[in-house]
Scaffold this motif. Structure first.
Motif, PDB file in Angstrom:
ATOM      1  N   TYR A 184       4.035  -7.807  17.989  1.00 26.64           N
ATOM      2  CA  TYR A 184       4.401  -7.637  16.582  1.00 26.64           C
ATOM      3  C   TYR A 184       5.373  -6.491  16.346  1.00 26.64           C
ATOM      4  CZ  TYR A 184       0.745 -10.992  15.695  1.00 26.64           C
ATOM      5  OH  TYR A 184      -0.007 -12.125  15.707  1.00 26.64           O
ATOM      6  N   ARG A 185       5.048  -5.298  16.773  1.00 24.42           N
ATOM      7  CA  ARG A 185       5.928  -4.169  16.548  1.00 24.42           C
ATOM      8  C   ARG A 185       7.066  -4.133  17.578  1.00 24.42           C
ATOM      9  NH1 ARG A 185       2.046  -4.931  13.210  1.00 24.42           N
ATOM     10  NH2 ARG A 185       0.599  -4.501  14.915  1.00 24.42           N
ATOM     11  N   ALA A 211      12.237  -5.923   8.020  1.00 21.74           N
ATOM     12  CA  ALA A 211      11.509  -6.084   9.284  1.00 21.74           C
ATOM     13  C   ALA A 211      10.119  -5.465   9.202  1.00 21.74           C
ATOM     14  CB  ALA A 211      12.299  -5.448  10.425  1.00 21.74           C
ATOM     15  N   ILE A 212      10.021  -4.289   8.601  1.00 24.24           N
ATOM     16  CA  ILE A 212       8.725  -3.612   8.472  1.00 24.24           C
ATOM     17  C   ILE A 212       7.781  -4.420   7.592  1.00 24.24           C
ATOM     18  CG2 ILE A 212       7.582  -1.590   7.467  1.00 24.24           C
ATOM     19  CD1 ILE A 212       9.945   0.087   8.466  1.00 24.24           C
ATOM     20  N   GLY A 270       4.724  -6.832   9.073  1.00 25.08           N
ATOM     21  CA  GLY A 270       3.385  -6.465   8.616  1.00 25.08           C
ATOM     22  C   GLY A 270       2.658  -7.639   8.003  1.00 25.08           C
ATOM     23  N   ALA A 271       3.375  -8.431   7.188  1.00 24.94           N
ATOM     24  CA  ALA A 271       2.775  -9.612   6.557  1.00 24.94           C
ATOM     25  C   ALA A 271       2.395 -10.658   7.601  1.00 24.94           C
ATOM     26  CB  ALA A 271       3.743 -10.202   5.545  1.00 24.94           C
ATOM     27  N   ILE A 272       3.255 -10.851   8.596  1.00 32.63           N
ATOM     28  CA  ILE A 272       2.952 -11.815   9.659  1.00 32.63           C
ATOM     29  C   ILE A 272       1.730 -11.358  10.444  1.00 32.63           C
ATOM     30  CG2 ILE A 272       3.787 -12.776  11.843  1.00 32.63           C
ATOM     31  CD1 ILE A 272       6.590 -12.803  10.638  1.00 32.63           C
ATOM     32  N   PHE A 273       1.644 -10.065  10.693  1.00 30.29           N
ATOM     33  CA  PHE A 273       0.486  -9.507  11.399  1.00 30.29           C
ATOM     34  C   PHE A 273      -0.797  -9.774  10.619  1.00 30.29           C
ATOM     35  CE2 PHE A 273      -2.371  -5.800  12.021  1.00 30.29           C
ATOM     36  CZ  PHE A 273      -2.636  -5.956  13.383  1.00 30.29           C
ATOM     37  N   PHE A 319      -6.429 -10.179   4.277  1.00 30.47           N
ATOM     38  CA  PHE A 319      -4.978 -10.150   4.433  1.00 30.47           C
ATOM     39  C   PHE A 319      -4.361  -8.838   3.957  1.00 30.47           C
ATOM     40  CE2 PHE A 319      -0.747 -10.716   2.579  1.00 30.47           C
ATOM     41  CZ  PHE A 319      -0.043 -11.089   3.706  1.00 30.47           C
ATOM     42  N   LEU A 320      -4.737  -8.365   2.767  1.00 28.61           N
ATOM     43  CA  LEU A 320      -4.132  -7.134   2.226  1.00 28.61           C
ATOM     44  C   LEU A 320      -4.344  -5.930   3.144  1.00 28.61           C
ATOM     45  CD1 LEU A 320      -4.721  -7.258  -1.647  1.00 28.61           C
ATOM     46  CD2 LEU A 320      -2.553  -7.359  -0.407  1.00 28.61           C
TER      47      LEU A 320
END
Length: 316
Positions: free
Chosen positions: A197-198, A214-215, A219-222, A232-233
């Protein structure tokens, strides 16, 4: 003379950039972000396939009864095999397979930098601060989880999440599982998920859409990748924090350490306070608002301070 030298240097740089070898993605007209998103979906399927294969092999190796019903029961109750299957999927797909996929995005000699698998001059300072950040931010994450609990979740998804939570809780309540828990829940995700992910996803989106997008997107995909709508949040926020410290340090090490602090810290804490494993985040739970407010203030202050540690282009 200075202007002539500057123009000459600019021309030289342009010629140099145009003559550099281009990665497979760019040579074939694909977007970095599209390839990354495709790999996320493929990896999700491959991860589950690898986990299932390892799980079946584990059951066959440890059970004399090959009855299908018995095997299915073992797959859902044998925590050693379940966590071995999960860790195998993370290591083989999220880490090792991602290292191969990166070959499509970066030419030889640039792949290590693409994934930020390096140590920079501010790596260790950011690592320490990132670890503190993930401790300080816990009440904020709890609050986000509480807000998320108001979002309706399909019954099947809620049941799956509850089963998963109960499985982890039962595993951590077992005798002599601290080291195994730290390994499977702390170390493996901290390394493998950060590479994917990162390291990979964030960099691919950064090349296409810039660092801010990108950040936020990585983060949302993670957060979505964990398939936990009710979490999710908080998961996406943790993903954004991890992406941010990765950008500040230009290294995966701070994110890996912070990820371990978050996961491994919960495993270690639950070994001393097992009752915390039975606590559920619901709309009815009592929120320590003063603690949450203090956490938000400190979290924001740490994030702002981290920004001052990012070297400018001239320093880099």
């Amino acid at each position: 003379m200075d202007q002539q030298e500057a123009a000459s240097h600019s021309e030289y740089q342009e010629v140099y950039e145009n003559s550099k070898p281009r990665p497979w993605v760019e040579r074939n007209g694909f977007a970095h972000w599209a390839m990354a998103l495709t790999w996320v979906l493929v990896a999700l399927i491959a991860f589950n396939v690898v986990g299932a294969i390892v799980g079946v092999i584990g059951i066959l190796a440890t059970s004399d009864n090959l009855n299908m019903e018995v095997m299915m029961e073992e797959l859902s109750t044998n925590f050693d095999i379940l966590f071995l299957a999960n860790s195998s999927g993370q290591i083989l797909i999220m880490a090792l397979a991602t290292l191969l996929v990166v070959r499509l995005h970066a030419v030889k000699g640039e792949r290590k930098d693409f994934l930020r698998l390096n140590i920079t001059k501010n790596t260790w300072v950011v690592t320490v601060i990132a670890a503190v950040l993930f401790v300080v931010a816990q009440p904020t994450i709890l609050f986000l989880g509480w807000l998320n609990s108001f979002i309706p979740v399909p019954e099947a998804m809620a049941q799956m999440q509850e089963t998963m939570a109960e499985m982890i809780a039962t595993f951590l309540k077992s005798d002599n599982v601290l080291l195994l828990g730290v390994f499977h829940i702390g170390i493996v995700p901290a390394v493998c998920e950060e590479i994917m992910y990162r390291g990979y996803v964030q960099r691919a989106f950064e090349k296409s859409w810039g660092i801010v997008a990108a950040i936020l997107i990585s983060g949302a995909i993670f957060g979505a990748y964990h398939l936990q709508i009710s979490n999710f949040l908080p998961l996406a926020t943790l993903g954004v924090f991890l992406a941010y410290v990765t950008y500040i340090s230009d290294s995966l090490i701070p994110a890996m350490v912070a990820h371990f602090v978050n996961n491994g810290g919960q495993v270690i804490a639950s070994s001393f306070y097992p009752e915390m494993l039975d606590e559920k985040i619901t709309p009815d739970m009592d929120i320590p608002y003063l603690l949450v407010f203090g956490s938000m203030i400190l979290t924001a202050a740490i994030l702002y301070y981290l920004k001052t540690l990012k070297p400018n282009e001239a320093e880099e």
